[in-house]
Scaffold this motif. Sequence first.
Motif, PDB file in Angstrom:
ATOM      1  N   TYR A 181      15.043   8.858  26.102  1.00  0.00           N
ATOM      2  CA  TYR A 181      15.914   7.782  26.587  1.00  0.00           C
ATOM      3  C   TYR A 181      15.293   7.032  27.766  1.00  0.00           C
ATOM      4  CZ  TYR A 181      19.447   9.323  23.329  1.00  0.00           C
ATOM      5  OH  TYR A 181      20.109   9.629  22.169  1.00  0.00           O
ATOM      6  N   ASN A 182      14.296   7.641  28.442  1.00  0.00           N
ATOM      7  CA  ASN A 182      13.574   6.902  29.486  1.00  0.00           C
ATOM      8  C   ASN A 182      12.950   5.637  28.910  1.00  0.00           C
ATOM      9  OD1 ASN A 182      14.143   9.116  31.016  1.00  0.00           O
ATOM     10  ND2 ASN A 182      12.033   9.856  31.176  1.00  0.00           N
ATOM     11  N   ASN A 183      12.632   5.669  27.613  1.00  0.00           N
ATOM     12  CA  ASN A 183      11.969   4.524  26.988  1.00  0.00           C
ATOM     13  C   ASN A 183      12.849   3.273  26.994  1.00  0.00           C
ATOM     14  OD1 ASN A 183       9.672   6.047  26.432  1.00  0.00           O
ATOM     15  ND2 ASN A 183      10.467   6.736  24.456  1.00  0.00           N
ATOM     16  N   VAL A 184      14.155   3.462  27.046  1.00  0.00           N
ATOM     17  CA  VAL A 184      15.062   2.306  27.093  1.00  0.00           C
ATOM     18  C   VAL A 184      14.733   1.478  28.339  1.00  0.00           C
ATOM     19  CG1 VAL A 184      17.471   1.582  27.319  1.00  0.00           C
ATOM     20  CG2 VAL A 184      16.893   3.555  25.887  1.00  0.00           C
ATOM     21  N   VAL A 185      14.507   2.183  29.448  1.00  0.00           N
ATOM     22  CA  VAL A 185      14.206   1.500  30.711  1.00  0.00           C
ATOM     23  C   VAL A 185      12.815   0.870  30.643  1.00  0.00           C
ATOM     24  CG1 VAL A 185      14.013   1.788  33.200  1.00  0.00           C
ATOM     25  CG2 VAL A 185      15.697   3.124  31.904  1.00  0.00           C
ATOM     26  N   SER A 233      19.128   2.693  17.388  1.00  0.00           N
ATOM     27  CA  SER A 233      18.082   2.386  18.361  1.00  0.00           C
ATOM     28  C   SER A 233      17.565   0.959  18.173  1.00  0.00           C
ATOM     29  CB  SER A 233      16.946   3.401  18.260  1.00  0.00           C
ATOM     30  OG  SER A 233      16.259   3.273  17.036  1.00  0.00           O
ATOM     31  N   ALA A 234      17.545   0.480  16.923  1.00  0.00           N
ATOM     32  CA  ALA A 234      17.100  -0.895  16.672  1.00  0.00           C
ATOM     33  C   ALA A 234      18.072  -1.894  17.287  1.00  0.00           C
ATOM     34  CB  ALA A 234      16.971  -1.137  15.168  1.00  0.00           C
ATOM     35  N   GLU A 235      19.355  -1.593  17.175  1.00  0.00           N
ATOM     36  CA  GLU A 235      20.356  -2.497  17.756  1.00  0.00           C
ATOM     37  C   GLU A 235      20.232  -2.524  19.280  1.00  0.00           C
ATOM     38  OE1 GLU A 235      24.477  -1.846  16.621  1.00  0.00           O
ATOM     39  OE2 GLU A 235      25.158  -2.873  18.431  1.00  0.00           O
ATOM     40  N   LEU A 236      20.028  -1.350  19.872  1.00  0.00           N
ATOM     41  CA  LEU A 236      19.888  -1.286  21.333  1.00  0.00           C
ATOM     42  C   LEU A 236      18.674  -2.106  21.798  1.00  0.00           C
ATOM     43  CD1 LEU A 236      20.712  -0.189  24.073  1.00  0.00           C
ATOM     44  CD2 LEU A 236      19.618   1.984  23.491  1.00  0.00           C
ATOM     45  N   ALA A 237      17.622  -2.095  20.997  1.00  0.00           N
ATOM     46  CA  ALA A 237      16.429  -2.864  21.360  1.00  0.00           C
ATOM     47  C   ALA A 237      16.723  -4.366  21.321  1.00  0.00           C
ATOM     48  CB  ALA A 237      15.286  -2.515  20.405  1.00  0.00           C
ATOM     49  N   VAL A 238      17.471  -4.805  20.325  1.00  0.00           N
ATOM     50  CA  VAL A 238      17.855  -6.219  20.258  1.00  0.00           C
ATOM     51  C   VAL A 238      18.755  -6.564  21.449  1.00  0.00           C
ATOM     52  CG1 VAL A 238      19.130  -7.957  18.929  1.00  0.00           C
ATOM     53  CG2 VAL A 238      17.611  -6.359  17.757  1.00  0.00           C
ATOM     54  N   ARG A 239      19.700  -5.666  21.747  1.00  0.00           N
ATOM     55  CA  ARG A 239      20.616  -5.900  22.874  1.00  0.00           C
ATOM     56  C   ARG A 239      19.848  -6.034  24.197  1.00  0.00           C
ATOM     57  NH1 ARG A 239      23.587  -7.389  19.536  1.00  0.00           N
ATOM     58  NH2 ARG A 239      25.082  -6.107  18.415  1.00  0.00           N
ATOM     59  N   THR A 240      18.777  -5.268  24.334  1.00  0.00           N
ATOM     60  CA  THR A 240      17.973  -5.328  25.570  1.00  0.00           C
ATOM     61  C   THR A 240      17.464  -6.752  25.784  1.00  0.00           C
ATOM     62  OG1 THR A 240      17.305  -3.049  25.194  1.00  0.00           O
ATOM     63  CG2 THR A 240      15.980  -4.308  26.759  1.00  0.00           C
ATOM     64  N   GLN A 241      16.950  -7.349  24.710  1.00  0.00           N
ATOM     65  CA  GLN A 241      16.464  -8.729  24.834  1.00  0.00           C
ATOM     66  C   GLN A 241      17.611  -9.684  25.152  1.00  0.00           C
ATOM     67  OE1 GLN A 241      13.521 -10.534  22.374  1.00  0.00           O
ATOM     68  NE2 GLN A 241      13.277  -8.694  21.151  1.00  0.00           N
TER      69      GLN A 241
END
Lengths: 541, 138
Positions: free
Chosen positions: A322-326, A359-367
């Motif tokens: 989960y550190n990778n999210v940051v 996890s793919a959705e979270l990556a889109v949300r990050t952008q």
Amino acid sequence: MNARDPNPPAELAEPVLGPVSRSGIPVPTAVDASAVKPENIGKPGEYPFTRGIFPDGYQGRLWTIRQYSGFGTAEESNERYKFLLQQGQTGLSVALDLPTQCGFDPTHPMARPEIGKVGVSLSNLSEAEILFKDLDLSKISTSFTINGTAAIIYAMYLAVADKQGVPRSKLTGTIQNDILKEYVARGTWIFPVRPSMRLIADSILYSNDVTPRFNPISIAGAHVRDAGATAAEEMAYTLANGLAYVEELKRRGGDVEKFAKRLSFFFYVHMDFFDEIAKFRAGRRLWARFMKERYGANDPKAQHFRFGVVCGGSSLVAPQPYNNVVRVAVETMAAVFGGAQSIFTCAFDEAFQIPTEFSAELAVRTQQMIAFESGIGRTVDPLGGSYFLEQHTDRMEEAILKVMNEIDAYGGVTPAIEDGWIQLRLAERGLERKLDTDSGKNVIVGQNHFRKEGEQIGVREIFKLDPTVAQRALEKFQRVLDTRSQSAVDASLAKLATAAAKDSENVMPYLVDCCHAYATVGEMVACLKKEWGEFKEPVNL
Amino acid sequence: MNDVKEARPLAGKRILVGKPGLDGHDIGAKIVALTLRDAGAEVIYTGLRRSPAQIAQVAVDEGVDAVGLSILSGSHKELVGDVISELRAHKAGDVKVFVGGTIPGEDHAALRELGVAAVFTADMPLDRVVSQLAAELA
């Protein structure tokens, strides 16, 4: 050791913030303001475009939000694309499986274990028809991560558009189509260097005429970076490769004012924040200068350095996922400060698996958070004029030119690759980076510092590839072989062979015809191999 | 690592480093190959895109003590199983097989059942890879 132990023996060494960046550039604690010359900074949208290629930056047009995806069969990938578009993704990004990348049909013995594993299996036009079913290709920009068989997949995309009734001139998107970095860092090469360069030039020149809004190449530093190169080296190898393509395009009679407008670039963005931003700014400036001063391109669009970015695969690690999210958020911000035209965010679990929907959705949300909540895209190059960033950009430019000069001194990228010289340099750099990571000099939180021993990967969801994928792909493949017109296939392949044998001919129209006849990727590659041979990998260590 | 270089714990060992299948990410294999050489081993690196049968044949021809396989595409179970069967078919089943790459934790046990001596993950320090290999090959 239990992960819940209140006193786990985490790494005891104190992390050190070194006085040099990861590209080896000294970083003063405070920059002397007089070191920065205002005349070097310039204005956004003006030559040499250090501050960006457009005067209004992201206000004029936001970067394209993409998510690298594709797995299993065309049916499953089509569903994932529709899901991501519903989440607000604005462009498709297609990952192909290794048989498709290396030019083997699913029936080839080397292909069997790899069908659908790292991307979708796209062995012939019928699979592409399924992949893009109910997606309007005149409205959606599609990026293909494909190199060895890029010209073939591009031809297949044109054939699908033809079938859907979409005018080719409306197609937008990108094929990676950068074989040079495949020889040095990723390995999906097929033909020797020189015919490969010809094939790439053919596809670019053809695309300039037929799909003028499409990027027929995305000159990519990304894999070189993951293999061990620093940010400066990544940019240096990429610019050197870019210049090699320009030379080849000129050799084939291309007009630099025309083809240079459609050259695009692609990079990884790792965690050394200012190295990354400076890398993009310096690269943009250098490319504009090369195009104008060396090749005489006067149209600003032919000087523009347009690039896409993906978060660094090797910058994400499996321990404490989960550190990778940051990490992804920091890297995405560096890409935005650097002025990227297109961003793929890695999903946090990509260090060890194909992303799940979650996890793919979270990556889109990050952008989306960075694009629409943070406001950092309101102004162009918001860090421009910072004493430190401007000085770091100048130093980065010097570091990039130093590596480019070393490649020139060797005789250019083509002989350097044929001899295995760049490959060996990268292996040694990769070893250095690994040793710096092992020793803790390269701080990776949760891996070599602040790590709890014995901790298990704990993620909410593990991606499971359907085990019937290979069987289903093989059955569909056989059906195509059974129903297509064999004489049409043979005739189209024969014409392709004739075109391939003649250097002055462009093979692209023949590849499109082969695709329309449902010739397979393996058949087209075999036909070209017969004319051009195969790359002999120099194995020197 | 300097300690490893001086101690040369793999001196006298012949080790094949191979990339079975179509996965082209070879940097990990090359890093390990360079490291094993620094640790004193004679290293034979196959290069990319080798079939399990080709790898086993080279291992037999070169009389290696160990075979290290690097795979990132997710096809490790099939490819490693095939290399081990090929080695056994050549009556070289005693050659130790090691695997590295992107190998999910849940697959480690399955690989050991196939006959793999050890699985090395990407975050494992290289000196531990060397010391474990040295212990296995002692």
